[in-house]
Write a protein that holds these residues in place. Structure first.
Motif, PDB file in Angstrom:
ATOM      1  N   PHE A   1      42.293  32.841  37.314  1.00 11.21           N
ATOM      2  CA  PHE A   1      42.495  33.720  38.463  1.00 11.21           C
ATOM      3  C   PHE A   1      43.077  33.063  39.710  1.00 11.21           C
ATOM      4  CE2 PHE A   1      38.738  35.516  36.136  1.00 11.21           C
ATOM      5  CZ  PHE A   1      39.457  36.524  35.492  1.00 11.21           C
TER       6      PHE A   1
ATOM      7  N   LYS B   1      46.939  37.069  47.111  1.00 15.99           N
ATOM      8  CA  LYS B   1      46.971  38.534  47.140  1.00 15.99           C
ATOM      9  C   LYS B   1      45.703  39.058  47.813  1.00 15.99           C
ATOM     10  CE  LYS B   1      50.115  38.806  43.432  1.00 15.99           C
ATOM     11  NZ  LYS B   1      51.382  38.681  44.012  1.00 15.99           N
TER      12      LYS B   1
ATOM     13  N   TYR C   1      38.447  39.332  40.949  1.00 20.83           N
ATOM     14  CA  TYR C   1      38.522  39.186  39.488  1.00 20.83           C
ATOM     15  C   TYR C   1      37.471  38.209  38.977  1.00 20.83           C
ATOM     16  CZ  TYR C   1      43.116  41.506  39.739  1.00 20.83           C
ATOM     17  OH  TYR C   1      44.147  42.395  39.942  1.00 20.83           O
TER      18      TYR C   1
ATOM     19  N   LYS D   1      45.894  32.078  40.472  1.00 18.01           N
ATOM     20  CA  LYS D   1      47.228  32.584  40.827  1.00 18.01           C
ATOM     21  C   LYS D   1      47.171  33.831  41.714  1.00 18.01           C
ATOM     22  CE  LYS D   1      47.344  34.751  36.313  1.00 18.01           C
ATOM     23  NZ  LYS D   1      47.641  34.374  34.951  1.00 18.01           N
ATOM     24  N   TYR D   2      46.014  34.456  41.824  1.00 18.26           N
ATOM     25  CA  TYR D   2      45.865  35.657  42.647  1.00 18.26           C
ATOM     26  C   TYR D   2      45.301  35.367  44.039  1.00 18.26           C
ATOM     27  CZ  TYR D   2      46.487  37.894  38.115  1.00 18.26           C
ATOM     28  OH  TYR D   2      46.979  38.273  36.893  1.00 18.26           O
TER      29      TYR D   2
ATOM     30  N   ASN E   1      40.376  38.047  48.547  1.00 18.36           N
ATOM     31  CA  ASN E   1      41.602  38.090  47.760  1.00 18.36           C
ATOM     32  C   ASN E   1      41.295  38.540  46.328  1.00 18.36           C
ATOM     33  OD1 ASN E   1      41.131  35.634  46.009  1.00 18.36           O
ATOM     34  ND2 ASN E   1      40.951  34.723  48.043  1.00 18.36           N
ATOM     35  N   LYS E   2      42.366  38.870  45.603  1.00 23.46           N
ATOM     36  CA  LYS E   2      42.206  39.365  44.227  1.00 23.46           C
ATOM     37  C   LYS E   2      41.568  38.335  43.311  1.00 23.46           C
ATOM     38  CE  LYS E   2      45.711  42.939  43.811  1.00 23.46           C
ATOM     39  NZ  LYS E   2      46.904  43.384  43.055  1.00 23.46           N
ATOM     40  N   ALA E   3      41.864  37.066  43.505  1.00 26.96           N
ATOM     41  CA  ALA E   3      41.289  36.015  42.651  1.00 26.96           C
ATOM     42  C   ALA E   3      39.771  36.073  42.702  1.00 26.96           C
ATOM     43  CB  ALA E   3      41.789  34.642  43.085  1.00 26.96           C
TER      44      ALA E   3
END
Length: 167
Positions: free
Chosen positions: A91, A97, A110, A93-94, A105-107
């Motif tokens: 995760f 975001k 997730y 890479k997110y 953040n999205k990471a």
């Protein structure tokens, strides 16, 4: 760990100590079939620097030893080591975001879902050791983990805006 500098070892020790202290202060909330282990927020530090994988793993192992003993040290410790490492790999890479208007953040979102679902290992351990109902324990421990991680995601995201956590 032989490539760590003294400052790295000190930072790891501080995170270990904070993890254990927060877990102990919250006492029964941090262990058992219904868990709210706020110290899990330190898992997100591993997204900034992988040395913190060791910190949260050792902190988890010490905390688990204090409550349930050696079986929980092995199950919880190995779960933390493997799943935090895997979560960062999957995760990271997110991280750029943002979600929730920049609160996190999205990471982290997730990861929180992923790690919460992994509570299947803890539910199995508790079902075997204490004959608690497996699916109910998985549900309650997962929800507690998700809540503590979502709170932690916001805290660590906001701290990272003020402090360089990559060092």
């Amino acid at each position: 760990m032989k490539n760590f500098k003294v400052i790295d070892m000190v930072q790891i020790a501080i995170v270990i100590a904070l993890y254990v202290i927060i877990t102990v202060v919250l006492g029964p909330l941090g262990s058992g079939a219904v868990q709210f282990r706020l110290s899990e927020l330190f898992n997100f530090l591993a997204f900034y620097n992988k040395k913190y994988i060791w910190a949260v793993t050792i902190g988890c192992m010490i905390s688990n030893y204090m409550v349930f003993g050696i079986v929980d040290v092995i199950v919880g410790g190995l779960s933390t080591l493997v799943l935090v490492s895997l979560g960062v790999y999957l995760f990271k890479k997110y991280m750029t975001k943002d979600v929730l208007k920049g609160l996190t953040n999205k990471a982290f979102i997730y990861f929180a879902i992923f790690f919460s679902l992994s509570m299947v290992t803890i539910a199995a351990e508790l079902a075997i050791m204490f004959q608690v109902p497996f699916f109910f324990t998985w549900l309650t421990s997962s929800l507690g983990e998700l809540l503590s991680l979502l709170i932690g995601a916001v805290i660590i995201s906001q701290v990272s805006k003020r402090i360089d956590l990559t060092k």
